[in-house]
Motif scaffolding. Structure first.
Motif, mmCIF file in Angstrom:
data_model
loop_
_atom_site.group_PDB
_atom_site.id
_atom_site.type_symbol
_atom_site.label_atom_id
_atom_site.label_comp_id
_atom_site.label_asym_id
_atom_site.label_seq_id
_atom_site.Cartn_x
_atom_site.Cartn_y
_atom_site.Cartn_z
ATOM 1 N N PHE A 155 -13.576 64.991 15.306
ATOM 2 C CA PHE A 155 -12.240 64.475 15.021
ATOM 3 C C PHE A 155 -11.206 64.938 16.040
ATOM 4 O O PHE A 155 -10.104 64.402 16.088
ATOM 5 C CB PHE A 155 -11.804 64.882 13.608
ATOM 6 C CG PHE A 155 -12.744 64.378 12.552
ATOM 7 C CD1 PHE A 155 -12.917 63.020 12.326
ATOM 8 C CD2 PHE A 155 -13.478 65.268 11.784
ATOM 9 C CE1 PHE A 155 -13.793 62.555 11.359
ATOM 10 C CE2 PHE A 155 -14.353 64.815 10.811
ATOM 11 C CZ PHE A 155 -14.509 63.455 10.596
ATOM 12 N N ASP A 156 -11.562 65.946 16.845
ATOM 13 C CA ASP A 156 -10.652 66.494 17.840
ATOM 14 C C ASP A 156 -10.887 65.935 19.245
ATOM 15 O O ASP A 156 -10.207 66.318 20.192
ATOM 16 C CB ASP A 156 -10.786 68.024 17.893
ATOM 17 C CG ASP A 156 -10.540 68.663 16.540
ATOM 18 O OD1 ASP A 156 -9.589 68.259 15.848
ATOM 19 O OD2 ASP A 156 -11.321 69.564 16.169
ATOM 20 N N LEU A 157 -11.863 65.041 19.386
ATOM 21 C CA LEU A 157 -12.171 64.478 20.699
ATOM 22 C C LEU A 157 -11.040 63.591 21.195
ATOM 23 O O LEU A 157 -10.422 62.864 20.419
ATOM 24 C CB LEU A 157 -13.442 63.633 20.636
ATOM 25 C CG LEU A 157 -14.746 64.348 20.346
ATOM 26 C CD1 LEU A 157 -15.861 63.329 20.111
ATOM 27 C CD2 LEU A 157 -15.105 65.290 21.474
ATOM 28 N N THR A 158 -10.819 63.644 22.507
ATOM 29 C CA THR A 158 -9.917 62.679 23.113
ATOM 30 C C THR A 158 -10.674 61.357 23.253
ATOM 31 O O THR A 158 -11.915 61.342 23.234
ATOM 32 C CB THR A 158 -9.462 63.143 24.508
ATOM 33 O OG1 THR A 158 -10.603 63.163 25.374
ATOM 34 C CG2 THR A 158 -8.811 64.531 24.460
ATOM 35 N N PRO A 159 -9.966 60.250 23.404
ATOM 36 C CA PRO A 159 -10.674 58.982 23.637
ATOM 37 C C PRO A 159 -11.592 59.055 24.868
ATOM 38 O O PRO A 159 -12.704 58.508 24.839
ATOM 39 C CB PRO A 159 -9.544 57.967 23.827
ATOM 40 C CG PRO A 159 -8.418 58.530 23.014
ATOM 41 C CD PRO A 159 -8.520 60.026 23.222
ATOM 42 N N ALA A 160 -11.166 59.735 25.907
ATOM 43 C CA ALA A 160 -12.002 59.866 27.105
ATOM 44 C C ALA A 160 -13.268 60.658 26.808
ATOM 45 O O ALA A 160 -14.354 60.311 27.292
ATOM 46 C CB ALA A 160 -11.207 60.525 28.235
#
Length: 163
Positions: free
Chosen positions: A77-82
């Motif tokens: 849930f903490d991932l960036t879109p990249a």
């Protein structure tokens, strides 16, 4: 084999707290060379690394591995879109590698999030587990094991005479 006697969550919470208190020792954070300790074959891109687990760490899940982010990041849930895109791209490379080398008949791919969800190390990692038709648990996916555990818990709660 995990004993589902109600004590696993406490163990996961203790491990999670330990790694939060000692982030510099987190085994899933890449070292200064950009690699993970105790791993075998690796693939990587700019934002993440796939490491195939060595047999002593794979717990019987041969040729399985994990994809982790280079940036310390607790959960999916903490991932960036990249980062999410980078993980997806690397997953395609991992599949191509496994198809060319060990030729699995299927895969189990998944995230564990927070101790209640099965995570014990606070660094996002995607499990990639090749599966074969000859596996004892062939045909059983993640939901099968969750439902089986719930059914076992229900049976333990029923009075003996009602079975």
């Amino acid at each position: 084999m995990v004993n589902l006697d109600g004590t696993l969550l406490g163990k996961r919470q203790e491990e999670w707290a330990h790694w939060l208190a000692h982030p510099e020792k987190n085994p899933l954070v890449p070292d200064d060379t950009g690699q993970l300790g105790g791993t075998g074959f690796t693939l990587e891109n700019e934002l993440c690394i796939y490491s195939q687990l060595q047999p002593q760490y794979a717990e019987g899940l041969f040729n399985s591995g994990i994809i982790v982010t280079r940036r310390p990041c607790e959960t999916v849930f903490d991932l960036t879109p990249a980062e999410a895109s980078s993980i997806h791209n690397l997953l395609a490379e991992v599949r191509a590698h496994l198809e060319a080398t060990v030729k699995p008949d299927g895969y189990t791919v998944g995230w564990n999030v927070f101790p209640a969800g099965g995570a014990h190390i606070p660094h996002v990692h995607l499990h990639v587990i090749p599966r074969w038709n000859t596996d004892a648990s062939a045909g059983a996916g993640l939901r099968y094991f969750l439902k089986a555990a719930a059914q076992a818990a229900e049976r333990r709660q029923q009075p003996l005479g009602s079975l």
